[in-house]
Structures are given as structure tokens and as C-alpha cells.
Design a protein around this motif. Structure first.
Motif, PDB file in Angstrom:
ATOM      1  N   GLU A 134      -8.857   9.746   8.720  1.00  0.00           N
ATOM      2  CA  GLU A 134      -8.995   8.297   8.672  1.00  0.00           C
ATOM      3  C   GLU A 134      -9.501   7.810   7.317  1.00  0.00           C
ATOM      4  OE1 GLU A 134      -8.013   6.209  11.146  1.00  0.00           O
ATOM      5  OE2 GLU A 134      -7.232   8.039  12.059  1.00  0.00           O
ATOM      6  N   VAL A 135     -10.003   8.729   6.517  1.00  0.00           N
ATOM      7  CA  VAL A 135     -10.520   8.373   5.191  1.00  0.00           C
ATOM      8  C   VAL A 135      -9.802   9.201   4.138  1.00  0.00           C
ATOM      9  CG1 VAL A 135     -12.797   7.715   6.067  1.00  0.00           C
ATOM     10  CG2 VAL A 135     -12.399  10.058   5.312  1.00  0.00           C
ATOM     11  N   GLU A 136      -9.828   8.716   2.913  1.00  0.00           N
ATOM     12  CA  GLU A 136      -9.241   9.459   1.810  1.00  0.00           C
ATOM     13  C   GLU A 136     -10.086  10.698   1.578  1.00  0.00           C
ATOM     14  OE1 GLU A 136      -8.234  11.035  -1.850  1.00  0.00           O
ATOM     15  OE2 GLU A 136     -10.135   9.966  -1.701  1.00  0.00           O
ATOM     16  N   GLU A 137      -9.433  11.840   1.478  1.00  0.00           N
ATOM     17  CA  GLU A 137     -10.139  13.123   1.505  1.00  0.00           C
ATOM     18  C   GLU A 137     -11.062  13.356   0.316  1.00  0.00           C
ATOM     19  OE1 GLU A 137      -6.819  15.668   3.904  1.00  0.00           O
ATOM     20  OE2 GLU A 137      -6.392  15.057   1.831  1.00  0.00           O
ATOM     21  N   MET A 138     -10.668  12.940  -0.884  1.00  0.00           N
ATOM     22  CA  MET A 138     -11.489  13.234  -2.056  1.00  0.00           C
ATOM     23  C   MET A 138     -12.684  12.308  -2.194  1.00  0.00           C
ATOM     24  SD  MET A 138      -8.846  14.336  -4.989  1.00  0.00           S
ATOM     25  CE  MET A 138      -7.182  14.576  -4.496  1.00  0.00           C
ATOM     26  N   SER A 139     -12.508  11.027  -1.906  1.00  0.00           N
ATOM     27  CA  SER A 139     -13.597  10.067  -2.078  1.00  0.00           C
ATOM     28  C   SER A 139     -14.388   9.825  -0.804  1.00  0.00           C
ATOM     29  CB  SER A 139     -13.038   8.722  -2.569  1.00  0.00           C
ATOM     30  OG  SER A 139     -12.275   8.113  -1.545  1.00  0.00           O
ATOM     31  N   GLY A 140     -13.762  10.046   0.345  1.00  0.00           N
ATOM     32  CA  GLY A 140     -14.403   9.731   1.620  1.00  0.00           C
ATOM     33  C   GLY A 140     -14.328   8.253   1.962  1.00  0.00           C
ATOM     34  N   ASN A 141     -13.645   7.464   1.139  1.00  0.00           N
ATOM     35  CA  ASN A 141     -13.516   6.025   1.383  1.00  0.00           C
ATOM     36  C   ASN A 141     -12.415   5.758   2.402  1.00  0.00           C
ATOM     37  OD1 ASN A 141     -15.484   5.428  -0.551  1.00  0.00           O
ATOM     38  ND2 ASN A 141     -13.967   5.367  -2.194  1.00  0.00           N
ATOM     39  N   PRO A 142     -12.599   4.700   3.211  1.00  0.00           N
ATOM     40  CA  PRO A 142     -11.542   4.359   4.169  1.00  0.00           C
ATOM     41  C   PRO A 142     -10.321   3.794   3.454  1.00  0.00           C
ATOM     42  CG  PRO A 142     -13.280   2.714   4.213  1.00  0.00           C
ATOM     43  CD  PRO A 142     -13.749   3.812   3.298  1.00  0.00           C
ATOM     44  N   TRP A 143      -9.168   3.977   4.087  1.00  0.00           N
ATOM     45  CA  TRP A 143      -7.938   3.411   3.549  1.00  0.00           C
ATOM     46  C   TRP A 143      -7.988   1.904   3.729  1.00  0.00           C
ATOM     47  CZ3 TRP A 143      -5.220   6.545   0.669  1.00  0.00           C
ATOM     48  CH2 TRP A 143      -5.252   7.910   0.935  1.00  0.00           C
ATOM     49  N   THR A 144      -7.447   1.158   2.755  1.00  0.00           N
ATOM     50  CA  THR A 144      -7.373  -0.300   2.845  1.00  0.00           C
ATOM     51  C   THR A 144      -6.357  -0.713   3.901  1.00  0.00           C
ATOM     52  OG1 THR A 144      -7.809  -0.392   0.471  1.00  0.00           O
ATOM     53  CG2 THR A 144      -7.054  -2.409   1.499  1.00  0.00           C
ATOM     54  N   ARG A 145      -5.216  -0.031   3.918  1.00  0.00           N
ATOM     55  CA  ARG A 145      -4.146  -0.283   4.887  1.00  0.00           C
ATOM     56  C   ARG A 145      -3.487   1.033   5.251  1.00  0.00           C
ATOM     57  NH1 ARG A 145      -0.185  -3.961   1.989  1.00  0.00           N
ATOM     58  NH2 ARG A 145      -1.047  -2.998   0.151  1.00  0.00           N
ATOM     59  N   VAL A 146      -2.948   1.095   6.464  1.00  0.00           N
ATOM     60  CA  VAL A 146      -2.210   2.271   6.930  1.00  0.00           C
ATOM     61  C   VAL A 146      -1.020   1.773   7.746  1.00  0.00           C
ATOM     62  CG1 VAL A 146      -2.272   4.357   8.353  1.00  0.00           C
ATOM     63  CG2 VAL A 146      -4.305   3.690   7.043  1.00  0.00           C
ATOM     64  N   GLU A 147       0.176   2.267   7.418  1.00  0.00           N
ATOM     65  CA  GLU A 147       1.388   1.921   8.160  1.00  0.00           C
ATOM     66  C   GLU A 147       2.219   3.185   8.365  1.00  0.00           C
ATOM     67  OE1 GLU A 147       2.346  -0.964   9.433  1.00  0.00           O
ATOM     68  OE2 GLU A 147       0.905  -2.329   8.496  1.00  0.00           O
TER      69      GLU A 147
END
Length: 157
Positions: A78-91
């Protein structure tokens, strides 16, 4: 949970022309990006022509494009693997590549691009998950910003 390793992957520094990039089947003559971007296309940030895929970006500044190809549908974090930040959008969508391959392109680039990149697929029809992590804040030509990240994950249907 079983960890699935990508069959192929790559990351590119990119600058999207007119805030869009293309996944183009290099052998199909049917690829055509829409000239008019409808509110629906703008909201979902992608368009699926008869072959290929158009992905829209937040703006024309730099992005990192990460492409991953799997043999089966992966479990995606659910998050970007390198930064740990959540994705802004997912489709997630389906797309067709009759030659079982695609290359990256944009409105002002020729396709297929000379010397690649060329991504090979096992099937014509694939599922594609597009994940965006967009820079939050003001963007000015004179101030450097972190590039947006767009991750494109592909697997057979």
C-alpha cells in the motif's frame, strides 16, 4: 505470503510531454492517444485505446517511471517500498498489446523508440496497476523539486 519476483523491471528518469506518457505496442498501428481529455479521463489519469495505454501525470516536470512485469498477479504494498510514503493515487485497468511487447513513448517522441526500451510480455491482454506518488507543493521552473514517481506493474490476465 509468497514473494513474487518481477520477471522484468526498470526505472527511468522521464519528463512527460503534455503531462502524459505512452505504453505503445511497437508493432500495432492502432495506438492513438485522445486529443480531448474528458473529465472522466482526467479523474482516472489514464486512457486505454484498442492497443497500448496512456498515463497522465500531474504536470510536465520530471518523473521517475518504474515498470515491473510479473508472471502472475503480485501482492502489491500500500506504500512505496523505498520511502514508505503512501501512493497519491492507485488505479488498475486492462490493456492489450497484440505483439506481446511495449515500449515507452510520449507525444513528441517517435515510436518505437530507436534502441528501446522494449518490454516483453507472455500474453496480449494484461492487467496494469498504475501508482502515482506526486510531489506535493508549489512547482516553479527555478526551484528544483523531487520528481514524481509513477509505478506501472503488469501481469497476464
Amino acid at each position: 505470503m509468497q514473494f513474487l519476483s518481477p520477471k522484468g523491471w526498470a526505472t527511468f528518469a522521464w519528463q512527460s510531454d503534455y503531462s502524459q506518457l505512452y505504453l505503445v505496442d511497437p508493432e500495432a498501428n492502432t495506438f492513438e492517444a485522445p486529443i480531448e481529455i474528458t473529465p472522466e479521463i482526467y479523474q482516472q489519469s489514464f486512457f486505454v485505446p484498442p492497443s497500448g495505454l496512456v498515463v497522465y501525470t500531474a504536470d510536465c516536470l520530471q518523473q521517475h517511471i518504474r515498470v515491473r512485469i510479473y508472471d502472475t498477479q503480485p501482492v502489491l504494498p500500500e506504500v512505496e517500498e523505498m520511502s514508505g510514503n503512501p501512493w497519491t493515487r492507485v488505479e488498475t485497468t486492462e490493456a492489450c498489446f497484440p505483439s506481446r511487447s511495449f515500449t515507452l513513448s510520449s507525444p513528441s517522441m517517435p515510436y518505437p523508440l530507436p534502441a528501446g526500451p522494449l518490454f516483453l510480455l507472455n500474453t496480449e491482454k494484461v492487467a496494469i496497476r498504475i501508482q502515482w506518488m506526486e510531489f506535493q507543493g508549489g512547482r516553479y521552473d527555478s526551484v528544483p523539486v523531487e520528481p514524481d514517481l509513477i509505478e506501472i506493474t503488469v501481469w497476464p490476465i
